[in-house]
Design an enzyme around this catalytic site. Structure first.
Site, PDB file in Angstrom:
ATOM      1  N   LYS A 232      85.020 -44.579  99.144  1.00  0.00           N
ATOM      2  CA  LYS A 232      86.395 -44.339  98.655  1.00  0.00           C
ATOM      3  C   LYS A 232      86.633 -45.031  97.314  1.00  0.00           C
ATOM      4  O   LYS A 232      87.140 -44.434  96.375  1.00  0.00           O
ATOM      5  CB  LYS A 232      87.435 -44.872  99.657  1.00  0.00           C
ATOM      6  CG  LYS A 232      87.395 -44.228 101.011  1.00  0.00           C
ATOM      7  CD  LYS A 232      88.464 -44.787 101.932  1.00  0.00           C
ATOM      8  CE  LYS A 232      88.340 -46.259 102.252  1.00  0.00           C
ATOM      9  NZ  LYS A 232      87.104 -46.636 102.981  1.00  0.00           N
TER      10      LYS A 232
ATOM     11  N   ARG B  69      76.259 -53.815  99.420  1.00  0.00           N
ATOM     12  CA  ARG B  69      77.329 -53.865  98.404  1.00  0.00           C
ATOM     13  C   ARG B  69      77.443 -55.251  97.785  1.00  0.00           C
ATOM     14  O   ARG B  69      77.343 -56.273  98.464  1.00  0.00           O
ATOM     15  CB  ARG B  69      78.665 -53.497  99.041  1.00  0.00           C
ATOM     16  CG  ARG B  69      79.822 -53.674  98.063  1.00  0.00           C
ATOM     17  CD  ARG B  69      81.097 -53.028  98.510  1.00  0.00           C
ATOM     18  NE  ARG B  69      81.378 -53.220  99.915  1.00  0.00           N
ATOM     19  CZ  ARG B  69      82.216 -52.457 100.604  1.00  0.00           C
ATOM     20  NH1 ARG B  69      82.848 -51.471 100.027  1.00  0.00           N
ATOM     21  NH2 ARG B  69      82.425 -52.697 101.879  1.00  0.00           N
TER      22      ARG B  69
ATOM     23  N   ARG C 210      96.447 -46.162 106.715  1.00  0.00           N
ATOM     24  CA  ARG C 210      95.366 -46.374 107.680  1.00  0.00           C
ATOM     25  C   ARG C 210      95.842 -46.272 109.113  1.00  0.00           C
ATOM     26  O   ARG C 210      95.047 -46.435 110.027  1.00  0.00           O
ATOM     27  CB  ARG C 210      94.806 -47.788 107.492  1.00  0.00           C
ATOM     28  CG  ARG C 210      93.551 -47.826 106.653  1.00  0.00           C
ATOM     29  CD  ARG C 210      93.318 -49.283 106.391  1.00  0.00           C
ATOM     30  NE  ARG C 210      91.948 -49.616 106.359  1.00  0.00           N
ATOM     31  CZ  ARG C 210      91.272 -49.826 105.214  1.00  0.00           C
ATOM     32  NH1 ARG C 210      91.855 -49.630 104.059  1.00  0.00           N
ATOM     33  NH2 ARG C 210      90.035 -50.212 105.254  1.00  0.00           N
TER      34      ARG C 210
ATOM     35  N   ARG D 172      81.081 -59.444  99.917  1.00  0.00           N
ATOM     36  CA  ARG D 172      82.371 -59.583 100.605  1.00  0.00           C
ATOM     37  C   ARG D 172      82.159 -60.211 101.978  1.00  0.00           C
ATOM     38  O   ARG D 172      81.220 -59.849 102.682  1.00  0.00           O
ATOM     39  CB  ARG D 172      83.010 -58.195 100.780  1.00  0.00           C
ATOM     40  CG  ARG D 172      83.917 -57.822  99.634  1.00  0.00           C
ATOM     41  CD  ARG D 172      84.399 -56.394  99.667  1.00  0.00           C
ATOM     42  NE  ARG D 172      84.875 -55.897 100.945  1.00  0.00           N
ATOM     43  CZ  ARG D 172      85.385 -54.674 101.112  1.00  0.00           C
ATOM     44  NH1 ARG D 172      85.494 -53.859 100.074  1.00  0.00           N
ATOM     45  NH2 ARG D 172      85.781 -54.276 102.283  1.00  0.00           N
TER      46      ARG D 172
ATOM     47  N   ARG E 109      84.785 -53.017 111.812  1.00  0.00           N
ATOM     48  CA  ARG E 109      85.636 -52.215 110.903  1.00  0.00           C
ATOM     49  C   ARG E 109      85.479 -50.725 111.180  1.00  0.00           C
ATOM     50  O   ARG E 109      86.453 -49.969 111.128  1.00  0.00           O
ATOM     51  CB  ARG E 109      85.285 -52.538 109.441  1.00  0.00           C
ATOM     52  CG  ARG E 109      85.820 -53.895 109.010  1.00  0.00           C
ATOM     53  CD  ARG E 109      85.160 -54.421 107.751  1.00  0.00           C
ATOM     54  NE  ARG E 109      85.271 -53.527 106.632  1.00  0.00           N
ATOM     55  CZ  ARG E 109      84.377 -53.457 105.638  1.00  0.00           C
ATOM     56  NH1 ARG E 109      83.313 -54.247 105.636  1.00  0.00           N
ATOM     57  NH2 ARG E 109      84.556 -52.631 104.650  1.00  0.00           N
TER      58      ARG E 109
END
Ligand code: AP5
Length: 209
Positions: free
Chosen positions: A13, A122, A88, A155, A166
């Protein structure tokens, strides 16, 4: 253009929202980025949000709705926006519908194992928030942001067990929005596997349809 990007964690996203923002000249509004800035600055909102974020749960609706409503009032969002990570939940979607009308909602979908791989690799710039991947989207110099030269970080919520929580949170609380927006004839489905440029083309085509 008033757009929402939906999709599970790691579906791309943020990556696609940044491209769309540059192409359309409207701001990308990432609720995850706004919340991370609040955590880093130690604001009251950040203090309330931190534990939810680090355990892979959603920050309570009332906090996120108020924060996003404020952001949408800013001058740069009046001609359009790309919402990345909001709404969300159904209550967030209902609140957004009261604030503004949308042109489209793009749902990026991808297999769970691929989501875990993307999140594990990431790396993010803590200063300018640019997102990289150590294999699929690496910086020119390992560990350093191309844009501002800052050392990249991982992160805290990209640890595998938190990523799996998640994904589970997404399935339970966010996936129902796919049907919600389908019923409102706003949904555009985009398969998010492939090169970043290929997905960007698919998103463009989906928005023309
Ligand atoms: P948020 O920051 O929004 O996280 P997320 O939705 O879980 O999404 P991600 O940022 O993990 O992934 P992405 O889909 O943007 O993928 P990206 O482009 O980075 O939210 C974090 C937390 O904040 C939440 O868990 C919650 O606690 C809280 N929060 C935020 N909004 C909230 C809300 N509305 N309500 C309540 N709580 C909220 O890509 C992932 C990786 O893959 C990158 O490394 C990238 O380089 C790479 N990549 C991208 N595209 C490709 C491709 N095509 N091929 C290969 N690699 C790719």
């Amino acid at each position: 253009m008033r757009l929402v990007l939906l999709g599970p964690p790691g579906s791309g996203k943020g990556t696609q929202a940044a491209r769309l923002s540059a192409a359309l000249g409207v701001p990308r509004i990432s609720t995850g980025d706004i919340l991370r800035r609040n955590v880093a600055q130690g604001t009251e909102l950040g203090k309330k949000a931190k534990a939810f974020m680090e355990s892979g749960k959603l920050v309570p609706d009332e906090l996120v709705i108020a924060m996003t409503a404020e952001r949408l009032k800013e001058p740069d969002a009046q001609a359009g926006f790309i919402l990345d990570g909001f709404p969300r939940t159904i209550p967030q979607a209902d609140a957004l519908a009261k604030l503004t009308a949308l042109d489209a909602v793009v749902n990026l979908f991808l297999e769970p194992e691929e989501l875990v791989k993307r999140s594990a690799g990431r790396r993010v710039c803590p200063k300018c928030e640019t997102v990289y991947h150590i294999v699929t989207n690496p910086p020119r110099k390992a560990g350093v942001c191309d844009k501002c030269g800052t050392a990249l970080v991982t992160r805290p919520d990209d640890r595998e067990e938190v990523v799996r929580t998640r994904i589970d949170t997404y399935e339970r609380q966010t996936a129902p929005l796919v049907r919600y927006y389908k019923e409102r004839r706003l949904l555009r489905e985009v398969y998010a596997s492939g090169l970043i440029d290929e997905i960007a083309l698919r998103v463009q085509e989906a928005l023309k349809a």
